[in-house]
Design a protein around this motif. Structure first.
Motif, short mmCIF file in Angstrom:
data_model
loop_
_atom_site.label_atom_id
_atom_site.label_comp_id
_atom_site.label_asym_id
_atom_site.label_seq_id
_atom_site.Cartn_x
_atom_site.Cartn_y
_atom_site.Cartn_z
N ALA A 278 0.88 -1.24 -0.06
CA ALA A 278 -0.03 0.13 -0.03
C ALA A 278 0.80 1.11 -0.02
O ALA A 278 0.44 2.29 -0.85
CB ALA A 278 -0.82 -0.16 1.12
N ASP A 279 2.12 1.20 0.85
CA ASP A 279 2.84 2.56 0.73
C ASP A 279 3.54 2.69 -0.53
O ASP A 279 3.52 3.83 -1.15
CB ASP A 279 4.13 2.36 1.83
N LEU A 280 3.62 1.63 -1.06
CA LEU A 280 4.40 1.83 -2.60
C LEU A 280 3.48 2.28 -3.46
O LEU A 280 4.05 3.37 -4.26
CB LEU A 280 4.92 0.44 -2.94
N ILE A 281 2.39 1.88 -3.45
CA ILE A 281 1.15 2.34 -4.30
C ILE A 281 1.19 3.67 -4.09
O ILE A 281 0.87 4.64 -5.15
CB ILE A 281 -0.18 1.62 -4.22
N ALA B 16 20.01 2.36 -15.21
CA ALA B 16 18.51 2.67 -15.61
C ALA B 16 18.17 4.00 -16.44
O ALA B 16 17.11 4.22 -16.51
CB ALA B 16 17.89 2.77 -14.06
N ALA B 17 19.32 4.82 -16.90
CA ALA B 17 19.37 5.79 -17.69
C ALA B 17 18.51 5.34 -19.24
O ALA B 17 17.86 6.33 -19.63
CB ALA B 17 20.32 6.50 -17.88
N GLY B 18 18.49 4.38 -19.36
CA GLY B 18 17.96 4.25 -20.78
C GLY B 18 17.57 2.72 -20.97
O GLY B 18 16.69 2.67 -22.06
N PRO B 19 17.76 1.65 -20.48
CA PRO B 19 17.34 0.26 -20.70
C PRO B 19 15.64 0.30 -20.91
O PRO B 19 15.17 1.09 -20.20
CB PRO B 19 18.07 -0.53 -19.57
N ALA B 20 15.43 -0.78 -21.57
CA ALA B 20 13.96 -0.90 -21.80
C ALA B 20 13.42 -0.94 -20.27
O ALA B 20 13.81 -1.66 -19.13
CB ALA B 20 13.85 -2.27 -22.04
N VAL B 21 12.29 -0.42 -20.14
CA VAL B 21 11.45 -0.28 -18.82
C VAL B 21 11.04 -1.59 -18.26
O VAL B 21 11.04 -1.74 -17.22
CB VAL B 21 10.51 0.75 -18.85
N LEU B 30 11.23 2.69 -9.60
CA LEU B 30 10.66 3.75 -8.86
C LEU B 30 11.87 4.83 -8.72
O LEU B 30 11.69 6.20 -8.54
CB LEU B 30 10.43 3.30 -7.49
N ALA B 31 13.16 4.59 -8.50
CA ALA B 31 14.27 5.56 -8.52
C ALA B 31 14.32 6.41 -9.78
O ALA B 31 14.57 7.75 -9.58
CB ALA B 31 15.37 4.81 -7.89
N GLU B 32 14.28 5.74 -10.64
CA GLU B 32 14.40 6.72 -12.10
C GLU B 32 13.13 7.57 -12.15
O GLU B 32 13.30 8.96 -12.31
CB GLU B 32 14.36 5.75 -13.21
N LEU B 33 12.00 7.26 -11.82
CA LEU B 33 10.82 7.91 -11.93
C LEU B 33 11.02 9.15 -10.79
O LEU B 33 10.57 10.37 -11.27
CB LEU B 33 9.40 7.20 -11.29
N GLY B 57 8.89 8.64 -17.98
CA GLY B 57 8.38 8.88 -16.62
C GLY B 57 6.89 7.95 -16.38
O GLY B 57 6.58 7.21 -15.58
N GLU B 58 5.97 8.29 -17.57
CA GLU B 58 4.60 7.52 -17.62
C GLU B 58 5.04 6.14 -17.65
O GLU B 58 4.50 5.33 -17.04
CB GLU B 58 4.12 8.09 -19.10
N ALA B 59 6.11 5.48 -18.59
CA ALA B 59 6.13 4.30 -18.51
C ALA B 59 7.01 3.57 -17.44
O ALA B 59 6.47 2.55 -16.98
CB ALA B 59 7.42 3.97 -19.71
N LEU B 60 7.40 4.30 -16.75
CA LEU B 60 8.25 3.76 -15.33
C LEU B 60 6.92 3.70 -14.33
O LEU B 60 6.91 2.68 -13.60
CB LEU B 60 9.22 4.89 -15.08
N LYS B 61 6.12 4.58 -14.41
CA LYS B 61 5.11 4.64 -13.56
C LYS B 61 4.11 3.33 -13.51
O LYS B 61 3.91 2.61 -12.71
CB LYS B 61 4.22 5.70 -13.73
N LYS B 62 3.98 3.15 -15.08
CA LYS B 62 3.14 2.07 -15.48
C LYS B 62 3.92 0.58 -14.99
O LYS B 62 3.28 -0.45 -14.54
CB LYS B 62 2.83 2.09 -17.12
N ARG B 63 5.20 0.67 -15.18
CA ARG B 63 5.87 -0.44 -14.89
C ARG B 63 6.10 -0.79 -13.35
O ARG B 63 5.67 -1.91 -12.72
CB ARG B 63 7.62 -0.35 -14.92
N CYS B 64 5.83 0.24 -12.45
CA CYS B 64 5.88 0.26 -10.92
C CYS B 64 4.67 -0.38 -10.86
O CYS B 64 4.34 -1.21 -9.83
CB CYS B 64 5.99 1.67 -10.52
N GLU B 65 3.34 0.38 -11.26
CA GLU B 65 1.98 -0.26 -10.86
C GLU B 65 1.93 -1.51 -11.32
O GLU B 65 1.18 -2.49 -10.74
CB GLU B 65 1.02 0.68 -11.72
N ALA B 66 2.40 -2.04 -12.63
CA ALA B 66 2.35 -3.35 -13.08
C ALA B 66 3.06 -4.44 -11.93
O ALA B 66 2.34 -5.49 -11.40
CB ALA B 66 3.01 -3.73 -14.21
#
Lengths: 533, 95
Positions: A278-281, B16-21, B30-33, B57-66
């Motif tokens: 939850a924190d991460l989200i 993380a500066a360029g590799p496939a998200v 998360l760190a890159e975002l 950033g959008e792609a990274l956010k999607k990756r994190c969410e996934a």
């Protein structure tokens, strides 16, 4: 005699074996099951037969002990030198050497102190090997995909872990079931750690990103399996980060020192290996919001900057007004300036035309012709004078040359006449001198010749003597040197004759230094005559 | 073994500066975002680049969410053969 025999009969007679075995029965009956406490002494591992022989001792006594091969494998506690133990077994004797010993069936630690002492010693030994070095510790992954748990598949521990994991962040969990208590526990735990590490990346069974070795609380002895050397080594060698969670917080096992992280309880281990979802989200959502807002704000700010700058930008008309005014002014002045320039040139031209006329040109030509004539005349007179002066100069030099030549010739003739006279005088003197010298030389030569002839052997020959030579042409000086029949040659004043010596050599004539065969003849001279001459 | 996993863990955020998200770990993404958001908020990114990094950033956010969405708890126990070697997995039924 009979008495003695009776006495013997009264006291029953034993054979040594009978006595030994009777003793053995007595001992085994009386001490068939004993617990005896003592320190292991003289332990050197199992014998090659598989049996182990050592002693138990305390301050006052020593008891031989033996563990049979079959029992040894089942022992919960491996004997170690110096370990304080309680041995359970039976006493028996060893008739072969009149001894007694305990056959141990099981071994226990003699109280907690003994266990602690052993663990302390083992910890020191493994630490010395570097198994607990901080440099060996690996960081736990932030968010593992697969978590490997080594524990009992039944019981509260696995449930606590799974529960806490699903609270925080449900993940894929692989449980490697082991017994966490009992003799085989340590070997199973060590095998499980190695087994997880041996899983290949991307194989059918996913390789865990982190391991948890867990067990609930228990007695010191219950937890001993997690201090086993094999378990400690497996944990230290694990390439997968490993969290130990054995017992309660106060329980210390040696795996805790070799693990990358020690968790006080299994639940705490679950908290350590995953973050709270939850924190991460929330964090990601927050970042997402800022990410969306930032470019809009950025654009707004740039738009504002752009407007401000646009306001300060002057209009095109303003920018062009001044140059246009300059252009207009210049355009206006151009035709006037052109006309003015033409007028000025015309004035100049007319002034020049006024100065230009044929009479002026003729006067200038006449002046030039006069100058040319004058120069021509000076040239002629100048040249005539120069030729005359050079001619006079040359004639004077020619006269001087012929006079000097004649004088020189005369002087040479006089010199030559004088030289010729001197030469004639010298010639006469030289002729005289040479003739005189020649005469003197001839006189000296004649004198020497006379002397030579007087001294020559030929002179002696002329007086009638002869010279004898042998076949080789050497002079023969004594009669003894002539062999009978030898070829000789005689030389007289007027020629040479070959002869052959005949007969025995003549007796040497006293004083005869003359040739061996003097020539016979009237001219034969006597010796005194020879010397007188 | 411990050495290898350590260097891999170090390499991840650096590249993380360029590799496939899609290959990034949650932590690296998360760190890159965070880095991208901070740069955009600082407001000194050239316009062209700001669009590019916003998209990343959008792609990274999607990756994190996934990655956060993969919250399925699958619990299995290792099955082993007679020699104790793992043969597969079976559903765990903790009693």
């Amino acid at each position: 005699m009979t008495n003695t025999a009776e006495t013997r009969a009264n006291a029953p007679e034993w054979s040594v074996s009978e006595l030994s075995f009777a003793l053995r029965r007595t001992v085994e009956d009386a001490y068939g099951h004993v617990r005896v406490r003592g320190e292991i002494s003289g332990y050197r591992g199992p014998h090659s037969s598989g049996h182990a022989y050592f002693s138990l001792k305390d301050e006052g006594a020593r008891l031989d002990a033996i563990i049979w091969k079959g029992t040894f494998a089942r022992l919960k506690l491996r004997p170690e030198e110096g370990l304080e133990v309680v041995a359970i077994g039976k006493l028996t004797t060893y008739p072969g050497k009149s001894g007694y010993q305990i056959v141990i069936e099981s071994l226990e630690f003699a109280g907690a102190g003994a266990i602690m002492a052993m663990l302390e010693e083992r910890k020191r030994r493994l630490a010395a090997e570097g198994l607990f070095d901080p440099a060996r510790k690996t960081l736990l992954p932030f968010l593992p995909k697969v978590i490997g748990v080594i524990t009992s598949p039944t019981g509260a521990v696995i449930r606590d872990i799974l529960h806490r994991l699903s609270d925080r962040f449900p993940r894929q969990v692989l449980v490697w079931p082991v017994r966490v208590q009992g003799d085989t526990s340590a070997a199973e735990v060590a095998a499980a750690i190695r087994g997880f590490n041996a899983l290949p990346q991307g194989g059918p069974i996913p390789r865990p990103d982190v391991l948890i070795v867990a067990r609930g609380g228990g007695s010191l002895e219950d937890l001993l399996g997690f201090s086993d050397e094999a378990v400690v080594r497996a944990a230290a060698e694990s390439g997968i980060p490993l969290v130990s969670a054995v017992g309660h917080e106060t329980d210390v096992t040696l795996i805790d020192f070799a693990a990358d992280v020690r968790a006080p309880t299994p639940t705490a281990a679950a908290e350590m290996v995953v973050p709270v979802r939850a924190d991460l989200i929330a964090a990601v959502d927050g970042l997402g919001g800022r990410l969306a807002a930032a470019p809009i704000r950025l654009l707004e700010r740039r738009r504002g900057d752009f407007r401000a700058l646009a306001r300060h930008l002057p209009s095109a008309d303003t920018l062009l007004a001044v140059p246009r005014q300059r252009l207009d002014g210049a355009g206006e002045r151009l035709p006037r300036a052109l006309r003015g320039n033409a007028v000025a040139h015309r004035v100049q031209f007319q002034a020049a035309r006024a100065r230009l006329s044929p009479s002026a040109l003729r006067m200038r030509l006449e002046r030039l012709a006069e100058r040319a004539d004058g120069l021509g005349r000076r040239l002629q007179t100048g040249l005539g004078g120069l030729v005359q002066r050079r001619g006079e100069c040359f004639a004077a030099l020619a006269t001087r040359l012929s006079t000097a030549h004649a004088t020189n010739l005369r002087a040479h003739q006089v010199q030559m006449a004088r030289a010729r006279e001197r030469l004639a005088v010298l010639d006469q003197r030289a002729g005289r001198a040479v003739a005189g010298e020649l005469r003197a030389r001839r006189r000296r030569l004649e004198a020497v010749d006379q002397l030579l002839r007087a001294l020559s052997y030929r002179g002696v020959l002329a007086r009638g003597f002869a010279l004898v030579r042998d076949a080789q042409g050497h002079a023969v000086r004594t009669a003894g040197a002539v062999a009978a029949g030898a070829r000789l040659e005689l030389e007289f004043a007027d020629g040479r004759v070959g002869v052959v010596a005949g007969g025995a050599p003549a007796k040497p004539t006293p004083g005869a230094a003359a040739p061996v065969a003097p020539a016979r003849g009237p001219e034969k001279p006597s010796q005194p005559t020879l010397f007188d001459t | 073994m411990a050495e290898t996993s350590k260097t891999e863990a170090k390499r991840e955020p650096k590249g993380a500066a360029g590799p496939a998200v899609a290959t990034l770990s949650f932590e690296a993404a998360l760190a890159e975002l965070e880095g991208i958001v901070q740069r955009l908020e600082a407001g000194n990114v050239p316009l062209e680049e700001s669009i590019a990094i916003y998209e990343r950033g959008e792609a990274l956010k999607k990756r994190c969410e996934a990655l956060l969405g993969e919250a399925e708890a699958r619990v299995a126990t290792i099955t082993r053969d007679a020699d104790g070697r793992p043969t597969g997995t079976a559903p765990l039924d903790p009693a």
